[in-house]
Design a protein around this motif. Structure first.
Motif, PDB file in Angstrom:
ATOM      1  N   LEU A  99       0.826  -1.203   0.000  1.00 59.28           N
ATOM      2  CA  LEU A  99       0.000   0.000   0.000  1.00 59.28           C
ATOM      3  C   LEU A  99       0.867   1.263   0.000  1.00 59.28           C
ATOM      4  O   LEU A  99       0.616   2.193  -0.763  1.00 59.28           O
ATOM      5  N   VAL A 100       1.902   1.286   0.837  1.00 55.67           N
ATOM      6  CA  VAL A 100       2.802   2.440   0.885  1.00 55.67           C
ATOM      7  C   VAL A 100       3.518   2.609  -0.456  1.00 55.67           C
ATOM      8  O   VAL A 100       3.646   3.736  -0.961  1.00 55.67           O
ATOM      9  N   CYS A 101       3.963   1.516  -1.062  1.00 53.24           N
ATOM     10  CA  CYS A 101       4.618   1.589  -2.379  1.00 53.24           C
ATOM     11  C   CYS A 101       3.679   2.182  -3.422  1.00 53.24           C
ATOM     12  O   CYS A 101       4.083   3.033  -4.221  1.00 53.24           O
ATOM     13  N   ASP A 102       2.428   1.743  -3.409  1.00 51.91           N
ATOM     14  CA  ASP A 102       1.442   2.272  -4.352  1.00 51.91           C
ATOM     15  C   ASP A 102       1.226   3.766  -4.145  1.00 51.91           C
ATOM     16  O   ASP A 102       1.153   4.538  -5.105  1.00 51.91           O
ATOM     17  N   LYS A 103       1.115   4.200  -2.902  1.00 52.84           N
ATOM     18  CA  LYS A 103       0.893   5.619  -2.602  1.00 52.84           C
ATOM     19  C   LYS A 103       2.124   6.463  -2.950  1.00 52.84           C
ATOM     20  O   LYS A 103       1.988   7.593  -3.411  1.00 52.84           O
ATOM     21  N   LEU A 104       3.313   5.926  -2.718  1.00 53.98           N
ATOM     22  CA  LEU A 104       4.533   6.646  -3.098  1.00 53.98           C
ATOM     23  C   LEU A 104       4.592   6.841  -4.612  1.00 53.98           C
ATOM     24  O   LEU A 104       4.948   7.914  -5.097  1.00 53.98           O
ATOM     25  N   LYS A 105       4.232   5.793  -5.333  1.00 53.61           N
ATOM     26  CA  LYS A 105       4.244   5.883  -6.793  1.00 53.61           C
ATOM     27  C   LYS A 105       3.187   6.862  -7.288  1.00 53.61           C
ATOM     28  O   LYS A 105       3.441   7.685  -8.166  1.00 53.61           O
ATOM     29  N   GLU A 106       2.005   6.808  -6.681  1.00 54.32           N
ATOM     30  CA  GLU A 106       0.898   7.681  -7.074  1.00 54.32           C
ATOM     31  C   GLU A 106       1.168   9.145  -6.736  1.00 54.32           C
ATOM     32  O   GLU A 106       0.921  10.039  -7.537  1.00 54.32           O
TER      33      GLU A 106
ATOM     34  N   SER B 291       5.691   9.731  -7.675  1.00 55.39           N
ATOM     35  CA  SER B 291       6.313   9.071  -8.836  1.00 55.39           C
ATOM     36  C   SER B 291       7.611   8.365  -8.451  1.00 55.39           C
ATOM     37  O   SER B 291       8.591   8.385  -9.188  1.00 55.39           O
ATOM     38  N   VAL B 292       7.606   7.756  -7.273  1.00 60.47           N
ATOM     39  CA  VAL B 292       8.763   7.008  -6.772  1.00 60.47           C
ATOM     40  C   VAL B 292       8.405   5.534  -6.835  1.00 60.47           C
ATOM     41  O   VAL B 292       7.367   5.121  -6.323  1.00 60.47           O
TER      42      VAL B 292
ATOM     43  N   GLU C 148      12.145  -2.475   0.346  1.00 63.10           N
ATOM     44  CA  GLU C 148      12.788  -1.205   0.682  1.00 63.10           C
ATOM     45  C   GLU C 148      11.952  -0.421   1.690  1.00 63.10           C
ATOM     46  O   GLU C 148      12.486   0.195   2.615  1.00 63.10           O
ATOM     47  N   VAL C 149      10.635  -0.460   1.535  1.00 62.00           N
ATOM     48  CA  VAL C 149       9.741   0.256   2.446  1.00 62.00           C
ATOM     49  C   VAL C 149       9.771  -0.371   3.826  1.00 62.00           C
ATOM     50  O   VAL C 149       9.739   0.322   4.846  1.00 62.00           O
ATOM     51  N   ALA C 150       9.875  -1.684   3.885  1.00 66.17           N
ATOM     52  CA  ALA C 150       9.862  -2.392   5.172  1.00 66.17           C
ATOM     53  C   ALA C 150      11.047  -2.013   6.053  1.00 66.17           C
ATOM     54  O   ALA C 150      10.955  -2.064   7.276  1.00 66.17           O
ATOM     55  N   ASN C 151      12.168  -1.622   5.436  1.00 67.38           N
ATOM     56  CA  ASN C 151      13.381  -1.322   6.206  1.00 67.38           C
ATOM     57  C   ASN C 151      13.672   0.164   6.349  1.00 67.38           C
ATOM     58  O   ASN C 151      14.777   0.532   6.745  1.00 67.38           O
TER      59      ASN C 151
END
Length: 142
Positions: free
Chosen positions: A27-34, A37-38, A44-47
């Protein structure tokens, strides 16, 4: 929304369910991308661990790629705390304890920052809070 997601990290990480952590990281990865644009991987997010202290005192805000290095900094700060007080703390810092100290420290350093630590008696709430306050160079009153 991203800020509330990152603020929820501690609750999710403390869960014993690996599937919950994986869901949250995705979920965090999706929001970062949205939002930014990361494109980061869930691993990577877990650590991630962002701090603004260096060598046990306030400094520049940065990510800590090696959490064993962070553990050494917190242990050094504990040694400095024990030298300057009559209430000596003998603590063992495992990964979660180090990350809790970093989170408490980060919140305390914010303007009007405060934390409500919840847990059973003897879980280290007071010790972690004292440690973070000492690292932020705040005086702890009870």
């Amino acid at each position: 929304m991203l800020r509330s997601l990152v603020g929820s990290e501690m609750c999710i990480r403390d869960s014993n369910e690996a599937s919950d952590c994986q869901w949250f990281d995705t979920l965090v990865c999706d929001k970062l991308k949205e939002s930014f644009s990361v494109d980061w991987a869930p691993e990577e997010v877990a650590n991630l661990c962002w701090i603004d202290f260096q060598e046990g005192s306030p400094g520049a805000y940065h990510n800590v790629p090696d959490q064993s290095e962070l553990k050494v900094q917190v242990e050094d700060a504990l040694e400095a705390y024990n030298i300057g007080t009559s209430k000596i703390m003998n603590l063992v810092f495992f990964r979660d304890a180090v990350l809790h100290v970093a989170r408490i420290y980060r919140v305390l350093r914010q303007q009007r920052g405060n934390v409500m630590c919840v847990g059973v008696g003897g879980s280290g709430r007071q010790s972690m809070s004292r440690m973070a306050a000492s690292m932020a160079e705040y005086k702890c009153m009870q």
